[in-house]
Design a protein around this motif. Structure first.
Motif, PDB file in Angstrom:
ATOM      1  N   GLN A   1      -7.472   9.524  11.945  1.00  0.00           N
ATOM      2  CA  GLN A   1      -7.487   8.279  11.179  1.00  0.00           C
ATOM      3  C   GLN A   1      -6.199   7.513  11.418  1.00  0.00           C
ATOM      4  N   ALA A   2      -6.324   6.310  11.932  1.00  0.00           N
ATOM      5  CA  ALA A   2      -5.155   5.456  12.101  1.00  0.00           C
ATOM      6  C   ALA A   2      -4.876   4.728  10.794  1.00  0.00           C
ATOM      7  N   GLY A   3      -3.696   4.183  10.690  1.00  0.00           N
ATOM      8  CA  GLY A   3      -3.362   3.337   9.547  1.00  0.00           C
ATOM      9  C   GLY A   3      -2.794   4.065   8.358  1.00  0.00           C
ATOM     10  N   ILE A   4      -2.327   5.299   8.565  1.00  0.00           N
ATOM     11  CA  ILE A   4      -1.707   6.040   7.461  1.00  0.00           C
ATOM     12  C   ILE A   4      -0.199   6.019   7.682  1.00  0.00           C
ATOM     13  N   PRO A   5       0.548   5.274   6.873  1.00  0.00           N
ATOM     14  CA  PRO A   5       1.996   5.200   7.079  1.00  0.00           C
ATOM     15  C   PRO A   5       2.666   6.507   6.704  1.00  0.00           C
TER      16      PRO A   5
ATOM     17  N   GLY B   1      -5.650  19.920 -28.475  1.00  0.00           N
ATOM     18  CA  GLY B   1      -4.460  20.728 -28.210  1.00  0.00           C
ATOM     19  C   GLY B   1      -4.280  21.093 -26.762  1.00  0.00           C
ATOM     20  N   ALA B   2      -5.228  20.705 -25.906  1.00  0.00           N
ATOM     21  CA  ALA B   2      -5.084  20.921 -24.467  1.00  0.00           C
ATOM     22  C   ALA B   2      -4.316  19.755 -23.853  1.00  0.00           C
ATOM     23  N   VAL B   3      -3.751  19.993 -22.667  1.00  0.00           N
ATOM     24  CA  VAL B   3      -3.104  18.914 -21.924  1.00  0.00           C
ATOM     25  C   VAL B   3      -4.152  18.288 -21.010  1.00  0.00           C
ATOM     26  N   TRP B   4      -4.312  16.978 -21.126  1.00  0.00           N
ATOM     27  CA  TRP B   4      -5.276  16.236 -20.320  1.00  0.00           C
ATOM     28  C   TRP B   4      -4.528  15.526 -19.197  1.00  0.00           C
ATOM     29  N   VAL B   5      -5.163  15.448 -18.033  1.00  0.00           N
ATOM     30  CA  VAL B   5      -4.528  14.921 -16.825  1.00  0.00           C
ATOM     31  C   VAL B   5      -5.418  13.860 -16.198  1.00  0.00           C
ATOM     32  N   ILE B   6      -4.843  12.697 -15.924  1.00  0.00           N
ATOM     33  CA  ILE B   6      -5.538  11.691 -15.117  1.00  0.00           C
ATOM     34  C   ILE B   6      -5.240  11.961 -13.651  1.00  0.00           C
ATOM     35  N   ASP B   7      -6.299  12.103 -12.872  1.00  0.00           N
ATOM     36  CA  ASP B   7      -6.177  12.238 -11.420  1.00  0.00           C
ATOM     37  C   ASP B   7      -6.605  10.917 -10.788  1.00  0.00           C
ATOM     38  N   TRP B   8      -5.652  10.182 -10.267  1.00  0.00           N
ATOM     39  CA  TRP B   8      -5.923   8.895  -9.615  1.00  0.00           C
ATOM     40  C   TRP B   8      -6.842   9.091  -8.415  1.00  0.00           C
ATOM     41  N   TYR B   9      -6.839  10.273  -7.878  1.00  0.00           N
ATOM     42  CA  TYR B   9      -7.609  10.699  -6.702  1.00  0.00           C
ATOM     43  C   TYR B   9      -7.648   9.598  -5.639  1.00  0.00           C
ATOM     44  N   ASN B  10      -6.513   9.443  -4.984  1.00  0.00           N
ATOM     45  CA  ASN B  10      -6.330   8.418  -3.964  1.00  0.00           C
ATOM     46  C   ASN B  10      -5.482   8.993  -2.849  1.00  0.00           C
ATOM     47  N   TYR B  11      -5.912   8.819  -1.632  1.00  0.00           N
ATOM     48  CA  TYR B  11      -5.152   9.343  -0.495  1.00  0.00           C
ATOM     49  C   TYR B  11      -3.877   8.539  -0.269  1.00  0.00           C
ATOM     50  N   ILE B  12      -3.918   7.251  -0.607  1.00  0.00           N
ATOM     51  CA  ILE B  12      -2.750   6.388  -0.443  1.00  0.00           C
ATOM     52  C   ILE B  12      -2.093   6.198  -1.804  1.00  0.00           C
ATOM     53  N   VAL B  13      -0.927   6.778  -1.971  1.00  0.00           N
ATOM     54  CA  VAL B  13      -0.204   6.702  -3.242  1.00  0.00           C
ATOM     55  C   VAL B  13       1.007   5.779  -3.124  1.00  0.00           C
TER      56      VAL B  13
ATOM     57  N   GLN C   1       0.100  -9.423  -3.135  1.00  0.00           N
ATOM     58  CA  GLN C   1       0.650 -10.139  -4.285  1.00  0.00           C
ATOM     59  C   GLN C   1       1.373  -9.221  -5.255  1.00  0.00           C
ATOM     60  N   GLY C   2       0.977  -7.959  -5.292  1.00  0.00           N
ATOM     61  CA  GLY C   2       1.605  -7.012  -6.205  1.00  0.00           C
ATOM     62  C   GLY C   2       2.826  -6.334  -5.644  1.00  0.00           C
ATOM     63  N   ASN C   3       3.324  -6.850  -4.490  1.00  0.00           N
ATOM     64  CA  ASN C   3       4.488  -6.278  -3.822  1.00  0.00           C
ATOM     65  C   ASN C   3       4.225  -4.871  -3.312  1.00  0.00           C
ATOM     66  N   ALA C   4       2.968  -4.560  -3.056  1.00  0.00           N
ATOM     67  CA  ALA C   4       2.577  -3.300  -2.423  1.00  0.00           C
ATOM     68  C   ALA C   4       1.976  -3.616  -1.060  1.00  0.00           C
ATOM     69  N   TYR C   5       2.168  -2.721  -0.100  1.00  0.00           N
ATOM     70  CA  TYR C   5       1.622  -2.999   1.220  1.00  0.00           C
ATOM     71  C   TYR C   5       0.101  -2.908   1.201  1.00  0.00           C
ATOM     72  N   GLU C   6      -0.521  -3.762   1.993  1.00  0.00           N
ATOM     73  CA  GLU C   6      -1.973  -3.804   2.074  1.00  0.00           C
ATOM     74  C   GLU C   6      -2.465  -2.674   2.974  1.00  0.00           C
ATOM     75  N   ASN C   7      -3.450  -1.948   2.470  1.00  0.00           N
ATOM     76  CA  ASN C   7      -4.010  -0.857   3.257  1.00  0.00           C
ATOM     77  C   ASN C   7      -5.463  -0.660   2.839  1.00  0.00           C
ATOM     78  N   PRO C   8      -6.408  -0.780   3.765  1.00  0.00           N
ATOM     79  CA  PRO C   8      -7.825  -0.620   3.396  1.00  0.00           C
ATOM     80  C   PRO C   8      -8.174   0.785   2.948  1.00  0.00           C
ATOM     81  N   LEU C   9      -7.280   1.737   3.167  1.00  0.00           N
ATOM     82  CA  LEU C   9      -7.543   3.118   2.760  1.00  0.00           C
ATOM     83  C   LEU C   9      -7.244   3.349   1.277  1.00  0.00           C
ATOM     84  N   ARG C  10      -6.681   2.354   0.611  1.00  0.00           N
ATOM     85  CA  ARG C  10      -6.489   2.506  -0.842  1.00  0.00           C
ATOM     86  C   ARG C  10      -7.866   2.614  -1.495  1.00  0.00           C
TER      87      ARG C  10
END
Length: 998
Positions: free
Chosen positions: A242-246, A597-609, A622-631
């Protein structure tokens, strides 16, 4: 392509059908020594994970308690810990002799040198070594552990051992007649030892990995070799080209100059869960997942116990103009069937655009959505918001990952949140505010906003302990921050409220895979999110009000931070994770304690973080983040981590406070889960009626404390009285708060001080309770701050002076608080100060006793110091930072050889930077030493400045917005001297040159 996609899908489908939970869980004890166990762990863990063995890594020697050891199938030690306490020695010995397994690996034969019992149990002790490439000789091929094993060749250290214990020992391998690998029985337990394993050359060798697996299965009591043929099936991680992964390559100079050529394919939630590692006794349960939910960014529970989430498909770059309709929503998730899995999803609000946090208030929710803070409410009873109000505006929109977040209802009845470097600029309640990153709070009606204290870089984490102390985390290199004193106290006393640093001993994190991608702070917290304490009672006692959870999506983990008091300050360590994974899509971004009483976790589940800075070949959005179609815009999961180990409790019946009577709400103030207590307090305060004051007073009279020194019911009762303004109008309420100044619980005393009205009677009560002499430093701090904002009384100043005289050593926060209190109570303080003390205060010293510091401040006899040594004979040069791009604002600085230089460095960026001036042509060499300091627990305290003769001059890390001077004499040898920043990862990019001319 490494594996065909078709083959990968088939394997994944088969594995999903037949996968079982890994049957072995091994505690891996490492340290921060020269063998770098955490690095070796990353090489070994994914291999063992694929074979049904979970390695739970820790550097906490306290993990060697008998209760904890019994939770594991085996203990693996790879560390150079010199000593072990008698208590831990007894626990370890008993664990093995009663049937546990001990795998002593390489340097473990030189661990715990003070314990002859441990040495005997291992079977020998390391004596000496040389090095070389060799192959050990198998001498027990018929032993079940070695059947089918093939010897391997590797470079390693050639260990020689002493203190051999041959009893019950079977040697499996030798090296030149030196016993090299063996097994032992110890009571009912089993011991495996091998001398293999100095560094990566051996740890990545398939033969070594096979040997380790065999050793673990032997220690765990499995029947070999049958166990090797009956491993649990774990869904493999399939890669495709896969190309395009910085990829920002550690050790390279420029941004994003590497490529990450293969991308892991995503897994289903069930498949991904096979790759989770949690400590023994815990179980991960799936609560909600795609396609029911997508890209959850925040979560909270209402007073009915229902889970609410904010979803954002617009993040990070679809930043719309105010009024435009976005794709984001707030969704109510419900488990209507009692299965533990959400099955009903109700859209409360849609058309939002990057909501970054929310909390409950007055029957609705307060939502941060840059530039506004909104109030949304359903007024018709259909669980869909039809009322939308803007409480206030002004949040910066320059960067979508640097805005406001982490909205929480605070113990003080304010709404708390954090903000990153996009900052705030606006007017609230007629008062103009402008600030950048840090802690904030505001009134629920939007009538007042207060900036509490600045943090040193982008900030996404907020957490409260049950006693009300406040903590946070920043994204980069500072995962644990303590807020001791808000800005308002400094301003009132004429002091400068400096940016808060961190309390963690290191910013290093502990992933279980090498497949991580980071911009900077390589192998450290660089996207740290949240700082939620464990504030319920379903987990083991060692978690209660002590362990904070910090999510780190780039490392696919949630770290556990052990937070302990040090005077009025705190210190935190991160010896292990709550959850980690080698699934590269697993990206936890938020953890909170849920209603169960359990700890709950949000998993963004995204290859591009990664967000920024911009890698080569990509455009910024516009959000000052690089554009990547893999998001990814499809996935998102929420899990809860439940304690199922010893003494676990069955889930409590579903609870709700909707429509609860006032009596029920007051009763809930003593609930063992802070979530329910907070809702009850909020509902009572919002109700606004004082008919509950007698019930609250009765609760606040409870004289007891629990097993960790708290009485949470009293604390919440006091703050509820405060929120109802009963302490200003009800004699019984004021009396109980005054009486609680002498409560057995220090936490209650601290909060009683905080709620007490700031009056002369309040001052008398604080002094009468002798809180300046309290055994607890947090109580002393609260008392000093209370005196700092109370009416002046001579007796208060006198007692502050006595406090300083009697305390020869105070930490930094108590010194600051004493200055504030003495300033407010200056008449009595100055009257008590002798002429000798005033004279002594005039003498400049970098290490004054606290009393002289305070006298100096209050008497104003010492002027502000100027930069020493700067005069007309010095060349003054200025160097700054270009914000957001990790570059100095000058490429070169030219001076003549031997010139005295005052280099004024101004950090106008949003994160820490500094200056290191090096010998010519040593950037790569020194840079490697800087990188190595990430494994040094004191690396941050040293500002990542390595000890080397190649470093000529340097500054410590400078906080955002600060400036300082570097005074030096230019080298007499002309040449080009590199200038670099030693913030981890920055030295490759942030470079300039000192040009020295003849």
């Amino acid at each position: 392509m490494r594996l065909s996609i078709l083959l990968g899908v088939c394997v994944a489908f088969i594995a999903q059908c037949f996968a079982t939970e890994p049957v072995l869980k091994v505690l891996f004890l490492g340290d921060t020594g020269h063998h770098t166990p955490a690095e070796r762990m990353r090489e070994l863990a994914p291999v063992m994970q694929s074979r049904g063995i979970q390695l739970v890594y820790t550097e906490d020697i306290d993990s060697l308690s008998l209760d904890n050891l019994k939770r594991y199938d085996a203990l693996l030690i790879y560390a150079n810990i010199e000593k072990i306490s008698a208590e831990k020695e007894a626990a370890l010995t008993r664990y093995v002799r009663e049937g546990g397994g001990l795998f002593a690996l390489h340097c473990a034969s030189y661990c715990f040198q003070n314990s002859s019992t441990y040495i005997s149990m291992v079977g020998a002790q390391f004596k000496s070594h040389k090095t070389g490439t060799f192959r050990a000789t198998i001498v027990a091929s018929d032993n079940p552990v070695m059947q089918g094993f093939k010897s391997f060749e590797s470079w390693d250290e050639t260990y020689v051992h002493v203190k051999h214990n041959t009893e019950n020992r079977t040697v499996l391998e030798v090296r030149e007649n030196e016993p090299w690998t063996w097994i032992r029985t110890e009571g009912k337990g089993r011991v495996f030892y091998t001398a293999w394993g100095h560094d990566s050359r051996t740890w990545t060798n398939p033969g070594f990995q096979d040997l380790v697996e065999r050793g673990i299965r032997y220690c765990a009591g499995e029947k070999l070799p049958d166990a090797l043929d009956n491993r649990p099936v774990v869904t493999p991680l399939v890669l495709k080209d896969q190309a395009g992964i910085p990829y920002y390559v550690p050790g390279k100079k420029s941004q994003g100059d590497g490529s990450w050529p293969q991308m892991q394919l995503p897994l289903t939630p069930e498949q991904s869960m096979q790759h989770f590692v949690v400590p023994a006794g815990f179980e991960v349960q799936l609560v909600a997942s795609d396609p029911d939910i997508k890209k959850p960014i925040a979560m909270a529970w209402d007073e009915r116990g229902r889970l609410w989430i904010a979803e954002t498909l617009d993040y990070p770059n679809r930043l719309l103009a105010p009024g435009e309709k976005g794709r984001d929503r707030i969704v109510i998730c419900e488990d209507t069937k009692g299965t533990g899995h959400m099955d009903k999803f109700t859209v409360f609000a849609d058309g939002l655009n990057i909501p970054t946090g929310f909390t409950f208030s007055h029957g609705g929710v307060i939502v941060h959505q840059m530039p506004n803070t909104l109030f949304l409410k359903d007024t018709h009873g259909g669980d869909h918001a039809d009322l939308k109000e803007v409480l206030f505006s002004g949040w910066g929109r320059t960067d979508t990952h640097a805005g406001p977040s982490n909205l929480h209802y605070g113990l003080d009845n304010h709404i708390w949140s954090m903000v990153g470097y996009s900052g705030y600029s606006g007017t609230v309640g007629g008062v103009y505010n402008q600030f950048l990153q840090g802690f904030t709070r505001f009134q629920a009606d939007g009538s007042e906003l207060e900036f509490l204290r600045a943090t040193n870089n982008n900030t996404w984490g907020l957490g409260f302990r049950e006693d009300g102390t406040v903590f946070g985390s920043t994204a980069n290199n500072n995962p644990s921050v303590y807020l001791p004193i808000p800005n308002r106290y400094y301003i009132a006393a004429g002091l400068e409220p400096k940016t808060l640093g961190g309390i963690a001993d290191t910013s290093r994190y502990l992933p279980i895979t090498n497949r991580v991608r980071q911009v900077d702070v390589h192998w450290g917290y660089t996207a740290a999110a949240g700082h939620a304490f464990y504030t319920a009672r379903s987990y083991p006692k060692e978690y209660w009000n002590r362990i904070a959870f910090v999510a780190e999506p780039t490392g696919h983990l949630v770290g556990q931070f052990n937070v302990t008091a040090e005077g009025a300050d705190f210190h935190s360590k991160n010896p292990m994770n709550l959850i980690s994974s080698d699934d590269e899509w697993f990206a936890p971004i938020m953890t909170e304690v849920g209603p169960d009483g359990a700890v709950w976790v949000i998993d963004w589940y995204n290859y591009i973080v990664q967000h920024n800075p911009m890698p080569k070949g990509f455009e910024m959005g516009q959000g000052n983040a690089y554009e990547n179609p893999l998001r990814d815009k499809r996935y998102g999961r929420i899990y809860r981590i439940v304690w199922k180990g010893d003494n676990h409790q069955e889930p409590k019946p579903a609870m709700t406070l909707a429509g609860a009577t006032p009596e029920k709400l007051v009763e809930t103030l003593s609930n063992d889960n802070m979530l329910w207590r907070t809702h009850a307090q909020r509902l009572l305060v919002e109700r606004g009626r004082k008919d509950v004051v007698p019930l609250l007073v009765a609760l606040a009279k409870d004289p007891k404390q629990d097993e960790i020194g708290l009485n949470v019911g009293v604390i919440h009762a006091l703050w509820t009285l405060h929120g109802l303004h009963a302490l200003d109008s009800d004699a019984a309420a004021l009396q109980v708060a005054t009486d609680d100044l002498k409560h057995v619980s220090a936490a209650v005393r601290r909060n009683a001080v905080m709620v007490l009205p700031r009056s002369k009677n309040g001052v008398r009560a604080i002094l009468a309770a002798k809180l300046l002499q309290d055994s607890d430093a947090q109580v002393q701090l609260a008392a000093l701050l209370a005196l700092a904002e109370s009416p002046a009384m001579p007796i208060a100043g006198i007692q502050i002076h006595q406090y300083l005289v009697s305390h020869k050593s105070l930490d930094r926060w108590l010194v600051d608080a004493a200055k504030m209190a003495a300033s407010a109570q200056s008449a009595g303080f100055i009257a008590s100060t002798t002429e000798a003390e005033i004279a002594a205060a005039k003498i400049e010293s970098e290490d004054k006793a606290p009393v002289l510091e305070v006298v100096s401040h209050v008497s104003a006899t010492k002027s502000a110091p100027t930069t020493p040594g700067v005069g007309s004979n010095r060349l003054v040069i200025r160097l700054g930072v270009i914000p957001d791009v990790m570059k100095y604002d000058k490429n070169e600085i030219t001076v003549k050889a031997g010139t005295k230089v005052d280099l004024v460095f101004t950090n106008n960026d949003h994160m820490q930077h500094n200056i290191l001036i090096l010998k010519p042509d040593t950037s790569e060499k020194v840079g490697a030493l800087i990188d190595a300091m990430l494994t040094d627990p004191q690396g941050l305290a040293k500002s990542y400045r390595p000890r080397t003769s190649d470093l000529l001059f340097s500054l410590p890390l400078v906080d955002p917005g600060d400036a300082t001077d570097l005074l030096f004499t230019a080298p007499r040898e002309p040449g080009r001297y590199p200038i670099v920043c030693s913030f981890p990862g920055h030295w490759r990019i942030m470079q300039a040159t000192l040009v020295v001319t003849p």
